[in-house]
Design a protein around this motif. Structure first.
Motif, PDB file in Angstrom:
ATOM      1  N   GLN A 170      -0.476  12.580   0.011  1.00  0.00           N
ATOM      2  CA  GLN A 170      -0.105  13.975   0.135  1.00  0.00           C
ATOM      3  C   GLN A 170      -0.052  14.793   1.363  1.00  0.00           C
ATOM      4  N   ALA A 171      -1.145  14.559   1.889  1.00  0.00           N
ATOM      5  CA  ALA A 171      -1.426  14.826   3.447  1.00  0.00           C
ATOM      6  C   ALA A 171      -0.390  14.670   4.293  1.00  0.00           C
ATOM      7  N   ALA A 172       0.148  13.428   4.079  1.00  0.00           N
ATOM      8  CA  ALA A 172       1.295  13.054   5.201  1.00  0.00           C
ATOM      9  C   ALA A 172       2.590  13.614   4.776  1.00  0.00           C
ATOM     10  N   ILE A 173       2.807  13.577   3.353  1.00  0.00           N
ATOM     11  CA  ILE A 173       3.985  14.464   2.917  1.00  0.00           C
ATOM     12  C   ILE A 173       4.040  15.982   3.385  1.00  0.00           C
ATOM     13  N   TRP A 174       2.592  16.500   3.298  1.00  0.00           N
ATOM     14  CA  TRP A 174       2.899  18.087   3.626  1.00  0.00           C
ATOM     15  C   TRP A 174       3.092  18.290   5.030  1.00  0.00           C
ATOM     16  N   GLU A 175       2.734  17.220   5.890  1.00  0.00           N
ATOM     17  CA  GLU A 175       2.916  17.366   7.373  1.00  0.00           C
ATOM     18  C   GLU A 175       4.330  16.646   7.769  1.00  0.00           C
ATOM     19  N   ASP A 176       5.131  16.489   6.711  1.00  0.00           N
ATOM     20  CA  ASP A 176       6.526  15.512   6.895  1.00  0.00           C
ATOM     21  C   ASP A 176       6.223  14.154   7.796  1.00  0.00           C
ATOM     22  N   ASN A 177       5.180  13.575   7.655  1.00  0.00           N
ATOM     23  CA  ASN A 177       5.071  12.293   8.417  1.00  0.00           C
ATOM     24  C   ASN A 177       5.677  11.080   7.632  1.00  0.00           C
ATOM     25  N   ILE A 178       6.984  11.043   7.757  1.00  0.00           N
ATOM     26  CA  ILE A 178       7.819  10.110   6.986  1.00  0.00           C
ATOM     27  C   ILE A 178       7.379   8.326   7.335  1.00  0.00           C
ATOM     28  N   ALA A 179       6.878   8.102   8.344  1.00  0.00           N
ATOM     29  CA  ALA A 179       6.639   6.696   8.638  1.00  0.00           C
ATOM     30  C   ALA A 179       5.361   6.674   7.854  1.00  0.00           C
ATOM     31  N   ILE A 180       4.253   7.605   8.005  1.00  0.00           N
ATOM     32  CA  ILE A 180       3.135   7.315   7.013  1.00  0.00           C
ATOM     33  C   ILE A 180       3.386   7.288   5.660  1.00  0.00           C
ATOM     34  N   VAL A 181       4.228   7.896   5.232  1.00  0.00           N
ATOM     35  CA  VAL A 181       4.507   7.911   3.704  1.00  0.00           C
ATOM     36  C   VAL A 181       5.198   6.673   3.298  1.00  0.00           C
ATOM     37  N   GLN A 182       6.204   6.129   4.298  1.00  0.00           N
ATOM     38  CA  GLN A 182       6.754   5.002   3.982  1.00  0.00           C
ATOM     39  C   GLN A 182       5.840   3.784   3.996  1.00  0.00           C
ATOM     40  N   TYR A 183       4.882   3.850   4.812  1.00  0.00           N
ATOM     41  CA  TYR A 183       4.011   2.646   4.964  1.00  0.00           C
ATOM     42  C   TYR A 183       3.183   2.801   3.664  1.00  0.00           C
ATOM     43  N   LEU A 184       2.535   3.668   3.256  1.00  0.00           N
ATOM     44  CA  LEU A 184       1.831   3.884   2.217  1.00  0.00           C
ATOM     45  C   LEU A 184       2.328   3.428   0.844  1.00  0.00           C
ATOM     46  N   LEU A 185       3.464   4.021   0.668  1.00  0.00           N
ATOM     47  CA  LEU A 185       4.339   3.382  -0.560  1.00  0.00           C
ATOM     48  C   LEU A 185       4.649   1.945  -0.418  1.00  0.00           C
TER      49      LEU A 185
END
Length: 143
Positions: free
Chosen positions: A82-97
């Motif tokens: 959620q923290a990554a989504i709110w900051e629009d950190n695409i690479a972080i979200v991709q990695y966590l997914l």
């Protein structure tokens, strides 16, 4: 467990926020219980939340590889993704997914088209889960 040096915790926090992977490794590797330190809360959040929030992918990968809990909530109920989504950190979200972190209920948090495309349901089952979540949330607000 021995007494933890508060300065070390803050030095680690600084290194995580700034993406200084060498410093993060230097601090963590000197600890008798790396997993305990990596999962320690500092100012209500774990280091993984800060790495996700600040977009520090290499640091995030290191923390997870060394025992960080990838889906823990902070004191505010916020997960790293959620923290990554709110900051629009695409690479972080991709990695966590890619690690299997649940995408349930996350689409509504996305502001950018790229993030929405990344988080959109992949199949009918996820689509139905999102629909039911939205209905349940609407009912709570109306109650």
């Amino acid at each position: 467990m021995s007494v933890i040096d508060p300065k070390m915790l803050m030095d680690l926090l600084w290194a995580v926020k700034n993406g200084d992977l060498e410093k993060v490794q230097e601090i963590v590797e000197t600890q008798p219980d790396k997993t305990y330190i990596i999962n320690k809360e500092v100012e209500g959040r774990k280091y993984i939340h800060y790495a996700s929030d600040y977009g520090q992918l290499d640091v995030l990968k290191y923390l997870i590889a060394n025992g960080a809990h990838k889906d823990d909530e902070d004191q505010y109920g916020i997960r790293p993704i959620q923290a990554a989504i709110w900051e629009d950190n695409i690479a972080i979200v991709q990695y966590l997914l890619s690690l299997g972190v649940s995408r349930k209920g996350l689409l509504k948090l996305a502001d950018s088209d790229d993030m929405r495309n990344l988080l959109k349901p992949r199949n009918k089952e996820e689509e139905e889960e999102d629909r039911l979540d939205a209905e349940a949330e609407a009912l709570k607000k109306g109650a």
